[in-house]
Design an enzyme around this catalytic site. Structure first.
Site, PDB file in Angstrom:
ATOM      1  N   GLY A 168     -23.599  -0.021  -5.998  1.00 12.06           N
ATOM      2  CA  GLY A 168     -22.321  -0.421  -5.417  1.00 12.06           C
ATOM      3  C   GLY A 168     -22.224  -0.084  -3.935  1.00 12.06           C
ATOM      4  N   GLU A 211     -23.789  -2.952  -2.295  1.00 11.86           N
ATOM      5  CA  GLU A 211     -22.872  -4.086  -2.478  1.00 11.86           C
ATOM      6  C   GLU A 211     -21.658  -3.964  -1.553  1.00 11.86           C
ATOM      7  OE1 GLU A 211     -22.940  -3.231  -6.735  1.00 11.86           O
ATOM      8  OE2 GLU A 211     -23.377  -5.342  -7.084  1.00 11.86           O
ATOM      9  N   GLU A 222     -29.558  -0.369 -10.490  1.00 10.03           N
ATOM     10  CA  GLU A 222     -28.774  -0.356 -11.732  1.00 10.03           C
ATOM     11  C   GLU A 222     -29.635  -0.573 -12.964  1.00 10.03           C
ATOM     12  OE1 GLU A 222     -27.955  -1.971  -8.944  1.00 10.03           O
ATOM     13  OE2 GLU A 222     -25.811  -1.849  -8.563  1.00 10.03           O
ATOM     14  N   ALA A 237     -21.702   2.883  -7.483  1.00  9.12           N
ATOM     15  CA  ALA A 237     -20.499   3.107  -8.279  1.00  9.12           C
ATOM     16  C   ALA A 237     -20.663   4.450  -8.983  1.00  9.12           C
ATOM     17  CB  ALA A 237     -20.336   1.983  -9.287  1.00  9.12           C
TER      18      ALA A 237
HETATM   19  N1  DAK Z   1     -22.419   8.323  -9.366  1.00  7.97           N
HETATM   20  C1  DAK Z   1     -21.982   9.589  -9.616  1.00  7.97           C
HETATM   21  N2  DAK Z   1     -22.543  10.690  -9.054  1.00  7.97           N
HETATM   22  C2  DAK Z   1     -23.587  10.503  -8.228  1.00  7.97           C
HETATM   23  C3  DAK Z   1     -24.092   9.221  -7.924  1.00  7.97           C
HETATM   24  C4  DAK Z   1     -23.458   8.086  -8.543  1.00  7.97           C
HETATM   25  N3  DAK Z   1     -23.827   6.831  -8.285  1.00  7.97           N
HETATM   26  N4  DAK Z   1     -25.146   9.374  -7.078  1.00  7.97           N
HETATM   27  C5  DAK Z   1     -25.269  10.688  -6.853  1.00  7.97           C
HETATM   28  N5  DAK Z   1     -24.333  11.379  -7.538  1.00  7.97           N
HETATM   29  C6  DAK Z   1     -24.142  12.838  -7.559  1.00  7.97           C
HETATM   30  C7  DAK Z   1     -25.220  13.520  -8.372  1.00  7.97           C
HETATM   31  O1  DAK Z   1     -24.925  13.477  -9.755  1.00  7.97           O
HETATM   32  C8  DAK Z   1     -25.162  14.914  -7.801  1.00  7.97           C
HETATM   33  O2  DAK Z   1     -24.054  15.582  -8.364  1.00  7.97           O
HETATM   34  P1  DAK Z   1     -24.212  17.081  -8.997  1.00  7.97           P
HETATM   35  O3  DAK Z   1     -25.307  16.975  -9.991  1.00  7.97           O
HETATM   36  O4  DAK Z   1     -24.560  17.928  -7.799  1.00  7.97           O
HETATM   37  O5  DAK Z   1     -22.854  17.360  -9.563  1.00  7.97           O
HETATM   38  C9  DAK Z   1     -24.849  14.684  -6.331  1.00  7.97           C
HETATM   39  O6  DAK Z   1     -24.285  13.359  -6.251  1.00  7.97           O
HETATM   40  C10 DAK Z   1     -26.089  14.739  -5.442  1.00  7.97           C
HETATM   41  O7  DAK Z   1     -27.050  13.839  -5.975  1.00  7.97           O
HETATM   42  P2  DAK Z   1     -28.575  14.275  -6.258  1.00  7.97           P
HETATM   43  O8  DAK Z   1     -28.658  15.708  -6.588  1.00  7.97           O
HETATM   44  O9  DAK Z   1     -29.118  13.291  -7.243  1.00  7.97           O
HETATM   45  O10 DAK Z   1     -29.190  14.040  -4.818  1.00  7.97           O
HETATM   46  P3  DAK Z   1     -30.703  13.619  -4.443  1.00  7.97           P
HETATM   47  O11 DAK Z   1     -30.792  13.734  -2.952  1.00  7.97           O
HETATM   48  O12 DAK Z   1     -31.684  14.373  -5.283  1.00  7.97           O
HETATM   49  O13 DAK Z   1     -30.819  12.076  -4.852  1.00  7.97           O
HETATM   50  C11 DAK Z   1     -30.091   9.787  -4.975  1.00  7.97           C
HETATM   51  C12 DAK Z   1     -30.083  11.112  -4.165  1.00  7.97           C
HETATM   52  C13 DAK Z   1     -29.135   8.827  -4.263  1.00  7.97           C
HETATM   53  C14 DAK Z   1     -31.502   9.175  -4.960  1.00  7.97           C
HETATM   54  C15 DAK Z   1     -29.662  10.044  -6.450  1.00  7.97           C
HETATM   55  O14 DAK Z   1     -28.412  10.758  -6.416  1.00  7.97           O
HETATM   56  C16 DAK Z   1     -29.446   8.800  -7.252  1.00  7.97           C
HETATM   57  O15 DAK Z   1     -30.386   8.155  -7.695  1.00  7.97           O
HETATM   58  N6  DAK Z   1     -28.161   8.428  -7.455  1.00  7.97           N
HETATM   59  C17 DAK Z   1     -27.808   7.290  -8.298  1.00  7.97           C
HETATM   60  C18 DAK Z   1     -28.095   5.996  -7.599  1.00  7.97           C
HETATM   61  C19 DAK Z   1     -27.732   4.831  -8.487  1.00  7.97           C
HETATM   62  O16 DAK Z   1     -28.255   4.645  -9.571  1.00  7.97           O
HETATM   63  N7  DAK Z   1     -26.819   4.023  -8.023  1.00  7.97           N
HETATM   64  C20 DAK Z   1     -26.313   2.857  -8.767  1.00  7.97           C
HETATM   65  C21 DAK Z   1     -25.103   3.279  -9.553  1.00  7.97           C
HETATM   66  S1  DAK Z   1     -24.538   1.985 -10.655  1.00  7.97           S
HETATM   67  C22 DAK Z   1     -20.840  -3.475 -13.396  1.00  7.97           C
HETATM   68  C23 DAK Z   1     -22.118  -3.165 -13.782  1.00  7.97           C
HETATM   69  C24 DAK Z   1     -22.787  -2.253 -13.097  1.00  7.97           C
HETATM   70  C25 DAK Z   1     -22.305  -1.624 -11.988  1.00  7.97           C
HETATM   71  C26 DAK Z   1     -21.067  -1.955 -11.577  1.00  7.97           C
HETATM   72  C27 DAK Z   1     -20.328  -2.882 -12.293  1.00  7.97           C
HETATM   73  N8  DAK Z   1     -20.072  -4.446 -14.186  1.00  7.97           N
HETATM   74  C28 DAK Z   1     -20.685  -5.151 -15.263  1.00  7.97           C
HETATM   75  C29 DAK Z   1     -18.731  -4.746 -13.777  1.00  7.97           C
HETATM   76  C30 DAK Z   1     -23.116  -0.620 -11.363  1.00  7.97           C
HETATM   77  C31 DAK Z   1     -22.902  -0.178 -10.201  1.00  7.97           C
HETATM   78  C32 DAK Z   1     -23.636   0.962  -9.634  1.00  7.97           C
HETATM   79  O17 DAK Z   1     -23.548   1.143  -8.483  1.00  7.97           O
END
Ligand code: DAK
Length: 258
Positions: free
Chosen positions: A109, A112, A132, A65
């Site tokens: 997400g 998911e 998360e 997400a």
């Molecule tokens: N959201 C927004 N931007 C993201 C992103 C994300 N999930 N993942 C990557 N990006 C963006 C980065 O910020 C970066 O943007 P700039 O800085 O260039 O503007 C660009 O994509 C490239 O990412 P990286 O530079 O980080 O690329 P790397 O190859 O170094 O790393 C990576 C890739 C996938 C390992 C890393 O980007 C990463 O760790 N991303 C986040 C993964 C993550 O944490 N995903 C889970 C997200 S939370 C809810 C509760 C919770 C949720 C939903 C609902 N309720 C209670 C209803 C949570 C849901 C989630 O999914």
């Protein structure tokens, strides 16, 4: 349909949706999810499309997400918007099969969303995780429930509590994905599987999808009873008559969706 965050194309009777926010690794923001659901529902109503493939890029199916969109939300915001309920419920309600073709990151997400599809074919580059916990939250689009059903409590608990990712080989061993293919062959394999499904009878495919999904919602005895009732009902279709006649006549069945 004009989309900004996805690309929707058709190849024969297969609809292909490619998530297309490359700068954010296909992070799922509200606009992308809205487009995705709208396209899926449009194809669910349009019987020129008989099976759907959902994919991302070589680098990322979806990295979760959109964290930047979620970061400022308050509890009241998430509760009042019922955040992600709409995407979860509307994708779950699609009656045509959806195959996830996953390469690269499928995190949060993204993992998911892949699990909301009917089965997952993974490239050998795929990485699945629910990180998360590192953000001070937990999965919120069904991850704690669906991952546990796919891979069992121990592995799901470890992944949700530590944020550890699984590579494609581990995901296949654990039963998260139906199979792993070389990255270069991912789309050809997913489209081939979808084309095979698209050749079958639409009502029989829909009944089969509904019946397999019932296994997650009920007891074994009720599930088997549901299967038996729909299995019996299939004998009222022209496609059952055609399919079994074609076998006896050593020819390919010509289904008419009746
Ligand atoms: N959201 C927004 N931007 C993201 C992103 C994300 N999930 N993942 C990557 N990006 C963006 C980065 O910020 C970066 O943007 P700039 O800085 O260039 O503007 C660009 O994509 C490239 O990412 P990286 O530079 O980080 O690329 P790397 O190859 O170094 O790393 C990576 C890739 C996938 C390992 C890393 O980007 C990463 O760790 N991303 C986040 C993964 C993550 O944490 N995903 C889970 C997200 S939370 C809810 C509760 C919770 C949720 C939903 C609902 N309720 C209670 C209803 C949570 C849901 C989630 O999914």
């Amino acid at each position: 349909m004009n989309h900004l965050n996805i690309v929707a194309t058709t190849e024969g009777a297969v609809g292909l949706i490619t998530l297309n926010r490359p700068k954010a690794l296909n992070a799922l923001n509200a606009e992308l999810l809205g487009e995705l659901v709208t396209q899926l529902e449009a194809w669910d109503r349009d019987d020129t499309v008989r099976c759907i493939v959902l994919t991302g890029s070589e680098r990322a199916f979806a990295a979760g997400a959109d964290i930047k969109e979620m970061q400022p939300l308050s509890y009241a915001d998430t509760f009042r918007k019922n955040l992600f309920a709409d995407a979860n419920d509307r994708i779950s309600a699609i009656r045509k099969p959806i195959i996830a073709a996953v390469a690269g990151w499928a995190l949060g997400g993204g993992c998911e969303l892949a699990m909301l599809c009917d089965f997952i074919i993974a490239a050998d580059t795929a990485k699945f995780g629910q990180p998360e916990i590192n953000l001070g939250v937990m999965p919120g689009i069904g991850g704690t429930q669906r991952l546990t059903r796919f891979v069992g409590k121990s592995k799901a608990m470890e992944m949700c509590l530590t944020g550890r990712n699984m590579d494609a080989a581990e995901a296949e061993r654990a039963g998260l994905v139906s199979r792993v293919v070389p990255a270069a062959e991912l789309m050809a394999e997913a489209m081939k599987a979808a084309a095979k499904i698209a050749e079958q009878s639409l009502p029989i495919v829909a009944m089969t999808k509904e019946t397999v999904n019932r296994a997650y919602e009920t007891t074994l005895a009720e599930g088997v009873r549901f299967e038996r009732r729909l299995f019996h009902a299939m004998f009222a279709t022209a496609d059952q008559k055609e399919g079994m006649a074609a076998f006896g006549e050593k020819r390919k069945a010509n289904f008419t969706d009746r």
